[in-house]
Design a protein around this motif. Structure first.
Motif, PDB file in Angstrom:
ATOM      1  N   ASN A 113       0.838  -1.272   0.084  1.00  0.00           N
ATOM      2  CA  ASN A 113      -0.111   0.134   0.075  1.00  0.00           C
ATOM      3  C   ASN A 113       0.991   1.122   0.007  1.00  0.00           C
ATOM      4  N   LYS A 129       1.656   4.745   1.137  1.00  0.00           N
ATOM      5  CA  LYS A 129       1.473   5.595   2.539  1.00  0.00           C
ATOM      6  C   LYS A 129       1.017   7.053   2.430  1.00  0.00           C
ATOM      7  N   HIS A 180      -6.658   0.938  -0.355  1.00  0.00           N
ATOM      8  CA  HIS A 180      -5.163   0.777  -0.935  1.00  0.00           C
ATOM      9  C   HIS A 180      -4.028   1.655  -0.234  1.00  0.00           C
ATOM     10  N   ILE A 181      -4.514   2.421   0.974  1.00  0.00           N
ATOM     11  CA  ILE A 181      -3.326   3.135   1.378  1.00  0.00           C
ATOM     12  C   ILE A 181      -3.084   2.675   2.844  1.00  0.00           C
ATOM     13  N   SER A 182      -1.940   3.297   3.399  1.00  0.00           N
ATOM     14  CA  SER A 182      -1.463   2.805   4.797  1.00  0.00           C
ATOM     15  C   SER A 182      -1.267   4.084   5.365  1.00  0.00           C
ATOM     16  N   ARG A 197      -1.650  -1.928   8.310  1.00  0.00           N
ATOM     17  CA  ARG A 197      -1.763  -0.683   7.413  1.00  0.00           C
ATOM     18  C   ARG A 197      -1.566   0.513   8.336  1.00  0.00           C
TER      19      ARG A 197
END
Length: 341
Positions: A2, A4, A32-34, A57
């Motif tokens: 993912n 950031k 789909h992000i951390s 995440r």
């Protein structure tokens, strides 16, 4: 892996818990992000211990200090190296998988820190703070600058216009954004010495410059980019915000002043909710700081979870649009060619 987004957890009036909550909301909204949380690790971990979230995440960067609104921005950035803001800026700068960062902390410190730690795009004289404002036609207008640079030269206003053009072209796919220069009238000769010189430069550029415009037309939908120095841009922004708040208070007062009006207001409840949503900054997030080497979004100091989540969403949208790469060609070239593309 993912991508950031780094967040200054201890920046803002409602830090740290509303900021942490905003990160969790954003993670639910954007799978789909951390998120990299920068701040006092023990406090962050204690709050998260009662929450359900994907631990893979979240990364926590410990930072014991906090930069406040009362400190001199450049001094604080240089001396408080273990502050949540400085650690967030350095993490964003040093890691290629970071899309950008968010802070609701001291505006001056965020802008100074982004310039000093992340750095300007080569060729950019001064980065600019550029909020997106709603318009009557349902689209948005970029106001650039709204407070980062209170003393400007004409060349800087030209660069703000170029940054605004690249921003709206990259993020909103507007081929030829309509650019207006904030002045005290629409006539070509209106304005002060600064706007007179900037007007001539903008007129000669290849940008879609449509001329001088007045503050009352910022939200008209007739412009995609409004160019101003930070002093007058900030006054214009605060005037818009104040007018919006006043209108909402007046509507509430008038529509609750009698039983008949309350019944009418009940029938229009949905419409009022939509209007409030359009005018509420909590729905959209913050203002991008355009011209530095990573996407940086400055959230309102009073931001709560919803606004922080919105700011994180802005970082993702702006970064994934290729904004930084699209900005570079305007400035990373010989100065004599800077106003042509």
């Amino acid at each position: 892996m993912n991508n950031k987004v780094v967040v200054d957890i201890f920046g803002g009036d409602n830090a740290p818990y509303e900021i942490i909550e905003g990160c969790l909301v954003a993670m639910r909204n954007i799978p789909h992000i951390s998120v990299v949380m920068c701040g006092k690790k023990d406090i962050i971990e204690q709050y998260l211990s009662n929450k359900k979230y994907d631990k893979s995440r979240v990364e926590i960067v410990d930072a014991e200090d906090v930069i406040t609104n009362d400190e001199v921005p450049t001094v604080a950035i240089r001396t408080k190296r273990n502050s949540s803001l400085v650690r967030a800026l350095e993490y964003a700068r040093d890691n290629d998988d970071v899309l950008g960062m968010v802070s609701a902390g001291s505006t001056g410190a965020v802008l100074a820190g982004a310039t000093l730690k992340i750095g300007r795009i080569r060729g950019v004289q001064r980065p600019a703070l550029a909020p997106l404002l709603p318009t009557v036609n349902g689209k948005q207008v970029l106001l650039i600058d709204c407070g980062a640079n209170v003393d400007c030269k004409p060349q800087m206003l030209l660069q703000f216009a170029e940054m605004g053009h690249a921003f709206m072209n990259s993020v909103y796919k507007i081929d030829k954004p309509r650019i207006g220069l904030l002045s005290n009238g629409t006539e070509d000769k209106k304005g002060n010495e600064l706007t007179h010189e900037a007007f001539a430069m903008l007129k000669q550029s290849s940008l879609n410059f449509v001329g001088n415009m007045e503050a009352r037309d910022i939200l008209s939908g007739d412009y995609d980019v409004v160019v101003a120095d930070g002093f007058y841009g900030n006054i214009a922004l605060k005037s818009c915000e104040g007018t919006a708040l006043m209108m909402m208070k007046l509507m509430k007062r008038f529509f609750t002043s009698s039983l008949k009006r309350k019944i009418g207001a009940l029938m229009l409840k949905g419409a009022f909710r939509e209007i409030k949503g359009v005018m509420d900054y909590n729905k959209t997030g913050g203002a991008p700081f355009v011209g530095v080497n990573k996407v940086v979004v400055k959230s309102h100091g009073s931001s709560k979870a919803e606004a922080i989540a919105g700011s994180i969403g802005q970082v993702v949208k702006f970064a994934e649009s290729g904004l930084i790469a699209n900005l570079r060609p305007y400035f990373d070239k010989p100065q004599q060619d800077a106003d042509h593309d």
